[in-house]
Design a protein around this motif. Structure first.
Motif, PDB file in Angstrom:
ATOM      1  N   GLU A  66       0.660  -1.200   0.024  1.00  0.00           N
ATOM      2  CA  GLU A  66       0.050  -0.004  -0.133  1.00  0.00           C
ATOM      3  C   GLU A  66       0.986   1.112   0.080  1.00  0.00           C
ATOM      4  OE1 GLU A  66      -0.978   1.737   3.239  1.00  0.00           O
ATOM      5  OE2 GLU A  66       1.065   1.649   3.619  1.00  0.00           O
ATOM      6  N   THR A 107       0.503   4.353   1.678  1.00  0.00           N
ATOM      7  CA  THR A 107       0.525   5.332   2.989  1.00  0.00           C
ATOM      8  C   THR A 107       1.837   5.286   3.700  1.00  0.00           C
ATOM      9  OG1 THR A 107      -1.734   4.794   3.068  1.00  0.00           O
ATOM     10  CG2 THR A 107      -0.812   5.989   5.008  1.00  0.00           C
ATOM     11  N   TYR A 162      -0.572  10.092  -5.089  1.00  0.00           N
ATOM     12  CA  TYR A 162       0.034   9.207  -5.658  1.00  0.00           C
ATOM     13  C   TYR A 162      -0.702   8.293  -6.552  1.00  0.00           C
ATOM     14  CZ  TYR A 162      -1.197   6.645  -1.540  1.00  0.00           C
ATOM     15  OH  TYR A 162      -1.852   6.193  -0.381  1.00  0.00           O
ATOM     16  N   GLU A 180      -2.351 -12.198  -2.107  1.00  0.00           N
ATOM     17  CA  GLU A 180      -3.748 -12.447  -1.821  1.00  0.00           C
ATOM     18  C   GLU A 180      -4.038 -13.441  -2.624  1.00  0.00           C
ATOM     19  OE1 GLU A 180      -6.640  -9.679   0.061  1.00  0.00           O
ATOM     20  OE2 GLU A 180      -5.399  -8.305  -1.737  1.00  0.00           O
ATOM     21  N   GLY A 228     -11.526  -9.001  -9.108  1.00  0.00           N
ATOM     22  CA  GLY A 228     -11.468  -7.887  -8.345  1.00  0.00           C
ATOM     23  C   GLY A 228     -10.245  -8.036  -7.115  1.00  0.00           C
ATOM     24  N   ARG A 229      -9.627  -9.112  -7.071  1.00  0.00           N
ATOM     25  CA  ARG A 229      -8.606  -9.225  -6.308  1.00  0.00           C
ATOM     26  C   ARG A 229      -7.351  -9.596  -6.570  1.00  0.00           C
ATOM     27  NH1 ARG A 229      -9.778 -12.280  -0.963  1.00  0.00           N
ATOM     28  NH2 ARG A 229      -9.310 -13.928  -2.069  1.00  0.00           N
ATOM     29  N   PHE A 260      -1.976  -4.373  -8.224  1.00  0.00           N
ATOM     30  CA  PHE A 260      -3.239  -3.823  -8.501  1.00  0.00           C
ATOM     31  C   PHE A 260      -2.848  -2.218  -8.525  1.00  0.00           C
ATOM     32  CE2 PHE A 260      -4.074  -2.659  -4.071  1.00  0.00           C
ATOM     33  CZ  PHE A 260      -3.369  -3.434  -3.482  1.00  0.00           C
ATOM     34  N   GLU A 274      -2.523  11.603   0.815  1.00  0.00           N
ATOM     35  CA  GLU A 274      -2.246  11.903   2.121  1.00  0.00           C
ATOM     36  C   GLU A 274      -2.218  13.366   2.404  1.00  0.00           C
ATOM     37  OE1 GLU A 274      -2.588   8.792   3.380  1.00  0.00           O
ATOM     38  OE2 GLU A 274      -2.015   7.458   1.765  1.00  0.00           O
ATOM     39  N   ARG A 315     -11.265  -2.152   9.045  1.00  0.00           N
ATOM     40  CA  ARG A 315     -10.344  -1.799   7.961  1.00  0.00           C
ATOM     41  C   ARG A 315      -9.188  -2.783   8.299  1.00  0.00           C
ATOM     42  NH1 ARG A 315     -10.277   0.316   3.887  1.00  0.00           N
ATOM     43  NH2 ARG A 315      -8.194   1.580   4.079  1.00  0.00           N
ATOM     44  N   TYR A 353      -4.903   3.207  11.944  1.00  0.00           N
ATOM     45  CA  TYR A 353      -5.921   4.093  11.794  1.00  0.00           C
ATOM     46  C   TYR A 353      -6.309   4.334  13.210  1.00  0.00           C
ATOM     47  CZ  TYR A 353      -6.693   3.087   6.871  1.00  0.00           C
ATOM     48  OH  TYR A 353      -6.590   3.033   5.779  1.00  0.00           O
ATOM     49  N   ALA A 410     -15.011  -3.490  -2.324  1.00  0.00           N
ATOM     50  CA  ALA A 410     -14.488  -2.036  -1.852  1.00  0.00           C
ATOM     51  C   ALA A 410     -13.708  -1.144  -2.958  1.00  0.00           C
ATOM     52  CB  ALA A 410     -13.971  -2.282  -0.624  1.00  0.00           C
ATOM     53  N   GLY A 429      -8.632   6.849   6.078  1.00  0.00           N
ATOM     54  CA  GLY A 429      -9.100   7.167   7.245  1.00  0.00           C
ATOM     55  C   GLY A 429      -7.878   7.945   7.860  1.00  0.00           C
ATOM     56  N   TYR A 443      -4.780   8.769  10.564  1.00  0.00           N
ATOM     57  CA  TYR A 443      -3.552   7.939  11.336  1.00  0.00           C
ATOM     58  C   TYR A 443      -2.839   8.925  11.934  1.00  0.00           C
ATOM     59  CZ  TYR A 443      -1.840   9.270   6.604  1.00  0.00           C
ATOM     60  OH  TYR A 443      -1.404  10.099   5.465  1.00  0.00           O
ATOM     61  N   ALA A 469      -7.150   5.598  -0.348  1.00  0.00           N
ATOM     62  CA  ALA A 469      -6.692   5.137  -1.688  1.00  0.00           C
ATOM     63  C   ALA A 469      -7.698   4.219  -2.389  1.00  0.00           C
ATOM     64  CB  ALA A 469      -5.489   4.034  -1.704  1.00  0.00           C
ATOM     65  N   LEU A 470      -7.926   4.499  -3.600  1.00  0.00           N
ATOM     66  CA  LEU A 470      -9.143   3.843  -4.463  1.00  0.00           C
ATOM     67  C   LEU A 470      -8.243   2.855  -5.214  1.00  0.00           C
ATOM     68  CD1 LEU A 470      -9.071   4.881  -7.554  1.00  0.00           C
ATOM     69  CD2 LEU A 470      -9.760   6.909  -6.021  1.00  0.00           C
ATOM     70  N   ARG A 484     -10.751  -2.298  -9.330  1.00  0.00           N
ATOM     71  CA  ARG A 484     -12.345  -2.533  -8.877  1.00  0.00           C
ATOM     72  C   ARG A 484     -13.098  -1.258  -9.368  1.00  0.00           C
ATOM     73  NH1 ARG A 484     -11.288  -4.485  -2.797  1.00  0.00           N
ATOM     74  NH2 ARG A 484      -9.873  -6.070  -3.245  1.00  0.00           N
TER      75      ARG A 484
HETATM   76  P1  HAM Z   1      -6.946  -0.589   1.401  1.00  0.00           P
HETATM   77  O1  HAM Z   1      -8.242  -0.608   1.796  1.00  0.00           O
HETATM   78  O2  HAM Z   1      -6.175  -1.640   1.743  1.00  0.00           O
HETATM   79  O3  HAM Z   1      -6.248   0.630   2.197  1.00  0.00           O
HETATM   80  O4  HAM Z   1      -6.804  -0.420  -0.008  1.00  0.00           O
HETATM   81  C1  HAM Z   1      -7.413   0.699  -0.882  1.00  0.00           C
HETATM   82  C2  HAM Z   1      -8.164  -0.090  -2.018  1.00  0.00           C
HETATM   83  O5  HAM Z   1      -7.447  -0.554  -2.934  1.00  0.00           O
HETATM   84  C3  HAM Z   1      -9.373  -0.871  -1.758  1.00  0.00           C
HETATM   85  O6  HAM Z   1     -10.559   0.065  -1.573  1.00  0.00           O
HETATM   86  C4  HAM Z   1      -9.389  -1.580  -3.110  1.00  0.00           C
HETATM   87  O7  HAM Z   1     -10.201  -0.805  -4.089  1.00  0.00           O
HETATM   88  C5  HAM Z   1      -7.913  -1.666  -3.524  1.00  0.00           C
HETATM   89  N1  HAM Z   1      -7.278  -2.979  -3.324  1.00  0.00           N
HETATM   90  C6  HAM Z   1      -6.738  -3.500  -2.085  1.00  0.00           C
HETATM   91  N2  HAM Z   1      -6.452  -4.583  -2.254  1.00  0.00           N
HETATM   92  C7  HAM Z   1      -6.579  -4.903  -3.848  1.00  0.00           C
HETATM   93  C8  HAM Z   1      -6.362  -6.233  -4.365  1.00  0.00           C
HETATM   94  N3  HAM Z   1      -5.764  -7.133  -3.961  1.00  0.00           N
HETATM   95  N4  HAM Z   1      -6.731  -6.071  -5.629  1.00  0.00           N
HETATM   96  C9  HAM Z   1      -7.485  -5.201  -6.296  1.00  0.00           C
HETATM   97  N5  HAM Z   1      -7.655  -3.866  -5.624  1.00  0.00           N
HETATM   98  C10 HAM Z   1      -7.155  -4.101  -4.252  1.00  0.00           C
HETATM   99  C11 HAM Z   1      -5.085   1.130   1.693  1.00  0.00           C
HETATM  100  O8  HAM Z   1      -4.325   0.746   1.107  1.00  0.00           O
HETATM  101  C12 HAM Z   1      -4.721   2.513   2.491  1.00  0.00           C
HETATM  102  N6  HAM Z   1      -3.403   2.802   2.237  1.00  0.00           N
HETATM  103  C13 HAM Z   1      -5.576   3.558   2.042  1.00  0.00           C
HETATM  104  C14 HAM Z   1      -5.388   4.857   2.888  1.00  0.00           C
HETATM  105  C15 HAM Z   1      -4.418   5.769   2.451  1.00  0.00           C
HETATM  106  N7  HAM Z   1      -5.450   5.014   4.315  1.00  0.00           N
HETATM  107  C16 HAM Z   1      -5.020   6.011   4.654  1.00  0.00           C
HETATM  108  N8  HAM Z   1      -4.191   6.637   3.463  1.00  0.00           N
END
Ligand code: HAM
Length: 446
Positions: free
Chosen positions: A94, A96, A120, A128, A133-134, A138, A144, A273, A278, A296, A301, A303, A321-322, A326
């Motif tokens: 991720e 962050t 970013y 995983e 969608g997983r 990705f 941030e 989460r 968080y 999702a 959130g 931190y 993050a989005l 997905r």
């Molecule tokens: P996260 O919920 O783990 O948060 O991931 C954010 C988004 O990344 C998820 O809602 C989903 O859309 C996508 N995602 C996660 N894992 C996968 C996967 N294996 N395959 C496809 N898409 C995926 C974070 O990563 C935090 N860093 C968000 C954040 C930023 N919180 C604070 N600042």
């Protein structure tokens, strides 16, 4: 046997890659209006950053990281040698933790300074089990904001994300925004104990994994997919009943900012989460109608302790993050086109090989004028060249033939209407460039 792509990884072919770039560019434009500037951090960090930042007991750290050992002698390691911390590297799961590390390392929020707002986009890696969608690699777009504690920062970020989703084409009615507060160390510690107690008291009805996690990370039981665990957890203590006064005040303020901005949300006291950093606000946006268990499309959130966790001074933070892939599923489900095939503006064909040099020169002049132009590079008849022009989705074809060339002209065919006209070569670039620019100009407002 041909070597194939490993499961959980994707090639983005040109039409997909074009859409991805457009998607990122739109995010950049929308987020820039809120003051977010781009940052690019490495895709590899020291493993310790994620262990300390995300939390050892999380699924991401305990079983989903791609970790490599660099610069060590393999023979020594196999013989039982230890790996130095600086040699343990991990592909970022991720964004962050890396961004916060960079903010601390470059002192981007000096004491007393206002917040820094960073965005970013890029690949993240989690080992995983692949499914729709997983993925294991990705693409996330994230933001941030560090250095501000106010609840308006949280609300502003959530409003911005929902605005982006709408602008990119995800219908409002096919998304739900879930909101919760994780409290702070003061209120979460006793709450976590209460949940641990609750899980232990219902041990006979909980799955072995929840029981095991009750010791390290009891709140994860809220995310268990097991029907029995879900039924038990429906009656578990709710964080909302445990928030301390300051956390309750923060949460109420976020809610009222969202209401004032007209953003609908659903309170979900079970939203915990999967990352340990968080504090206070957490949220997630889920896509409805996608027929995918992984629904999702974004989340994030506050931190407020993470900067200290990675060795910096106390610096509050908020982000999200989005997930691009997905969002693509959600857009497809909503019938929005997610491919951006390119088309060539002008294809230059020749009747005989003798006109190739003239074609080569004309194509260069068109490109210099900003026109997407192409020509034939192989042995092809005029018919073959027209087929190629069709394949490239060319809008116009210039046909260079000996008779017209002798008169300083060429035939231009419109591939849509099939209309043909003769244009002087001296004016060809000017005429075609103006037409292409005209086609790109935005339609006048009705
Ligand atoms: P996260 O919920 O783990 O948060 O991931 C954010 C988004 O990344 C998820 O809602 C989903 O859309 C996508 N995602 C996660 N894992 C996968 C996967 N294996 N395959 C496809 N898409 C995926 C974070 O990563 C935090 N860093 C968000 C954040 C930023 N919180 C604070 N600042």
């Amino acid at each position: 046997m041909a070597i194939k792509l490993p499961a959980g990884f994707e090639d983005m072919l040109p039409a997909d890659a074009g859409f991805y770039q457009e998607f990122v560019a739109l995010a950049q434009r929308v987020f820039a209006t809120y003051g977010y500037e781009p940052v690019i951090t490495p895709q590899v960090e020291l493993t310790d950053l994620f262990v300390r930042g995300i939390g050892e007991a999380t699924d991401v750290v305990s079983k989903e990281m791609f970790t490599a050992i660099s610069g060590e002698n393999l023979a020594t390691l196999l013989a039982g040698g230890t790996v130095k911390a600086k040699s343990r590297l991990t592909l970022r799961p991720e964004g962050t933790a890396g961004v916060v590390r960079a903010v601390v390392e470059h002192d981007l929020v000096p004491q007393g300074a206002g917040p820094v707002k960073l965005m970013y986009a890029g690949p993240m890696f989690r080992a995983e089990r692949p499914q729709k969608g997983r993925l294991r690699q990705f693409n996330q777009i994230g933001i941030e904001c560090l250095g501000a504690e106010a609840p308006s920062v949280d609300a502003e970020g959530i409003v911005m994300l929902m605005r982006f989703f709408r602008q990119v084409g995800i219908p409002q009615e096919s998304m739900v925004l879930l909101l919760n507060s994780m409290g702070c160390d003061d209120c979460r510690t006793p709450y976590r104990e209460a949940v641990r107690d609750f899980v232990r008291r219902h041990a006979d009805r909980m799955c072995p994994q929840c029981l095991e996690r009750a010791e390290t990370n009891p709140l994860r039981a809220f995310d268990c997919k097991n029907e029995g665990c879900r039924a038990v957890m429906a009656d578990a203590p709710r964080i909302t009943d445990w928030l301390c006064e300051p956390c309750r005040g923060h949460h109420d303020a976020v809610r009222s900012y969202l209401a004032a901005a007209g953003v609908d949300y659903a309170e979900d006291p079970t939203l915990v989460r999967g990352l340990d950093y968080y504090t206070r606000t957490v949220f997630e946006v889920q896509a409805l109608d996608t027929n995918s268990a992984q629904n999702a499309i974004g989340g994030g959130g506050r931190y407020d302790r993470l900067a200290e966790e990675v060795g910096g001074r106390p610096t509050p933070g908020f982000g999200f993050a989005l997930g691009f892939e997905r969002c693509r599923i959600a857009l497809e489900a909503a019938g929005v086109s997610v491919e951006r095939p390119t088309s060539c503006d002008v294809f230059v064909a020749t009747i005989e090989d003798a006109q190739r040099a003239a074609a080569f020169a004309l194509v260069q002049r068109l490109r210099d004028a900003g026109v997407h132009a192409d020509m034939n590079h192989q042995e092809r008849s005029l018919k073959g060249q027209m087929k190629l022009a069709n394949k490239l989705a060319a809008r116009r074809v210039v046909v260079l033939g000996p008779d017209e060339l002798a008169q300083g002209a060429a035939v231009v065919r419109d591939m849509g209407s099939h209309a043909e006209r003769t244009v002087e070569l001296d004016r060809m670039v000017e005429v075609l460039a103006a037409e292409v620019r005209g086609a790109e100009a935005p339609a006048p407002e009705a």
